[in-house]
Design an enzyme around this catalytic site. Sequence first.
Site, PDB file in Angstrom:
ATOM      1  NE  ARG A  54     -13.238 -19.947  31.803  1.00  0.00           N
ATOM      2  CZ  ARG A  54     -13.682 -21.102  32.199  1.00  0.00           C
ATOM      3  NH1 ARG A  54     -14.937 -21.407  32.020  1.00  0.00           N
ATOM      4  NH2 ARG A  54     -12.889 -21.985  32.753  1.00  0.00           N
TER       5      ARG A  54
ATOM      6  CD  GLU B 187      -9.249 -23.670  30.500  1.00  0.00           C
ATOM      7  OE1 GLU B 187      -9.162 -24.902  30.423  1.00  0.00           O
ATOM      8  OE2 GLU B 187      -9.666 -23.084  31.524  1.00  0.00           O
TER       9      GLU B 187
ATOM     10  CG  ASP C 292      -9.149 -21.282  35.195  1.00  0.00           C
ATOM     11  OD1 ASP C 292      -9.326 -20.046  35.132  1.00  0.00           O
ATOM     12  OD2 ASP C 292      -9.567 -22.066  34.329  1.00  0.00           O
TER      13      ASP C 292
ATOM     14  CD  GLU D 275      -9.053 -25.984  35.846  1.00  0.00           C
ATOM     15  OE1 GLU D 275      -9.055 -26.990  35.099  1.00  0.00           O
ATOM     16  OE2 GLU D 275      -9.229 -24.832  35.431  1.00  0.00           O
TER      17      GLU D 275
ATOM     18  CD  GLU E 162     -16.977 -24.132  35.364  1.00  0.00           C
ATOM     19  OE1 GLU E 162     -16.273 -25.121  35.086  1.00  0.00           O
ATOM     20  OE2 GLU E 162     -16.768 -23.003  34.907  1.00  0.00           O
TER      21      GLU E 162
ATOM     22  CG  HIS F  25     -12.364 -21.613  37.705  1.00  0.00           C
ATOM     23  ND1 HIS F  25     -13.673 -21.676  37.296  1.00  0.00           N
ATOM     24  CD2 HIS F  25     -11.679 -22.436  36.867  1.00  0.00           C
ATOM     25  CE1 HIS F  25     -13.781 -22.493  36.255  1.00  0.00           C
ATOM     26  NE2 HIS F  25     -12.586 -22.971  35.971  1.00  0.00           N
TER      27      HIS F  25
ATOM     28  CG  HIS G   7      -6.179 -23.201  32.801  1.00  0.00           C
ATOM     29  ND1 HIS G   7      -7.174 -24.116  33.098  1.00  0.00           N
ATOM     30  CD2 HIS G   7      -5.314 -23.849  31.966  1.00  0.00           C
ATOM     31  CE1 HIS G   7      -6.914 -25.249  32.455  1.00  0.00           C
ATOM     32  NE2 HIS G   7      -5.788 -25.110  31.780  1.00  0.00           N
TER      33      HIS G   7
HETATM   34  C1  LER Z   1     -13.496 -25.516  33.340  1.00  0.00           C
HETATM   35  O1  LER Z   1     -14.156 -24.372  33.735  1.00  0.00           O
HETATM   36  C2  LER Z   1     -12.044 -25.276  33.242  1.00  0.00           C
HETATM   37  O2  LER Z   1     -11.518 -24.289  33.670  1.00  0.00           O
HETATM   38  C3  LER Z   1     -11.274 -26.312  32.595  1.00  0.00           C
HETATM   39  O3  LER Z   1      -9.907 -26.030  32.653  1.00  0.00           O
HETATM   40  C4  LER Z   1     -11.587 -27.619  33.265  1.00  0.00           C
HETATM   41  O4  LER Z   1     -11.621 -28.665  32.408  1.00  0.00           O
HETATM   42 MN    MN Z   2      -9.339 -24.000  33.564  1.00  0.00          MN
END
Ligand code: LER
Ligand code: MN
Length: 276
Positions: A219, A248, A187, A154, A160, A190, A213
Site C-alpha cells: 500500500r 491511492e 485497486d 470497488e 474489509e 486489494h 487505484h
Molecule cells: C479501502 O480499502 C479502499 O481501497 C478505498 O478505495 C475504498 O474507499
Molecule cells: Mn481503493
Amino acid sequence: MIESCVTVSLVSQAKGGPFVYWDDLALACEQAASMGYDAIEIFPPSVDSVPVKTLRQLLSEHNLRLAAVGTGGGWVLNKWHLCHAEARVRQQARQFISRVIDLAGDFGASAIVGSMQGRFEGEMTRDQALDWLRDGLFELGEHAKQYGTPLLYEPLNRYETNLINRASDAVEFLESIKTEHVRVLADLFHMNIEEGSIADAIRTYGSRLGHVHFVDSNRRAAGMGHIDFAPVVTALKETGFAGFASAEALPLPSSEEAARQTMVAFKQYFGAQGPA
Ligand code: LER
Ligand code: MN
C-alpha cells in the site's frame, strides 16, 4: 488514454488510511499540478463539508480535473453501508452515496462505492446482503446516468468485506445488475491479496473497468513494494482502459514523496508524459 490522478483525504478520522494527501486541498492541487498529474480524487467526510467553490477554483487554477469522489466517509463516520440489517441505515447509505454522485457528477466525476458496500454478519445470509447491494448499486447507477459518469464499484480484500473479493466473482455479480452505469474500480492493493494474477484479473474485468487505484503490494506508492507493474500495465492497455490511474497509497515517507514516486512509476510504465 489513461490519465494520472492522486488522492486527497478530507476525513481527519481516517488518519492512517491510504491517501496520498491529507486535509490541505490547496497544497495537494499545487503539488499534483507541479508533478504533472491530470486529476485529483477526493475522499470527503460528507457532501456538505466539500468547499465546492474553492475546489472549482483550485482545479481551474492548476488545470486539474476531479476524477472521482469516495463515499467511504459515510462508513468511517456513521457506520452506514448498503447491506446493513436495518432498512433505515441502508437508506441513509443510499442517500449519502446519491448526494456524492450529484456532487461528483457536477464536476464530470464518478462516485466510488468501496467501504460503503458493507458486509454480512450475524443472522444475515450472504445472498441477502448481495441482494441489497445489487439493488443499491442498480438504483445508484441509474442515478449517475444523468451525469454521463459511471458509478464505480470497488471489490475489496477479505479483511474489509466478506461479500466479493475477486474479479471473477465481481464480474458475475455485476452481470446480475441490470444497468450499464456501474463500472469496476480495480485497486491493485486489494487484488495483490486476492488474485492469482493481477494482470489476468484486469483482463477478466475487460471493458467493465472504470478506474484504477494504482498502488503497490504494501500500500505504498507504486515501486515501493513488490508488484510487477509491467504485465499489469500491459493488461490495462490491452483492455483499452481509458480512465484514471489514481495513486491511492499511504503518505510514506511523506505525501510529496508518495506522489512523486507514483509519478516516476507512471512515467516508467506509461511513457514520458505519464499515463497515456
Ligand atoms: C479501502 O480499502 C479502499 O481501497 C478505498 O478505495 C475504498 O474507499
Ligand atoms: Mn481503493
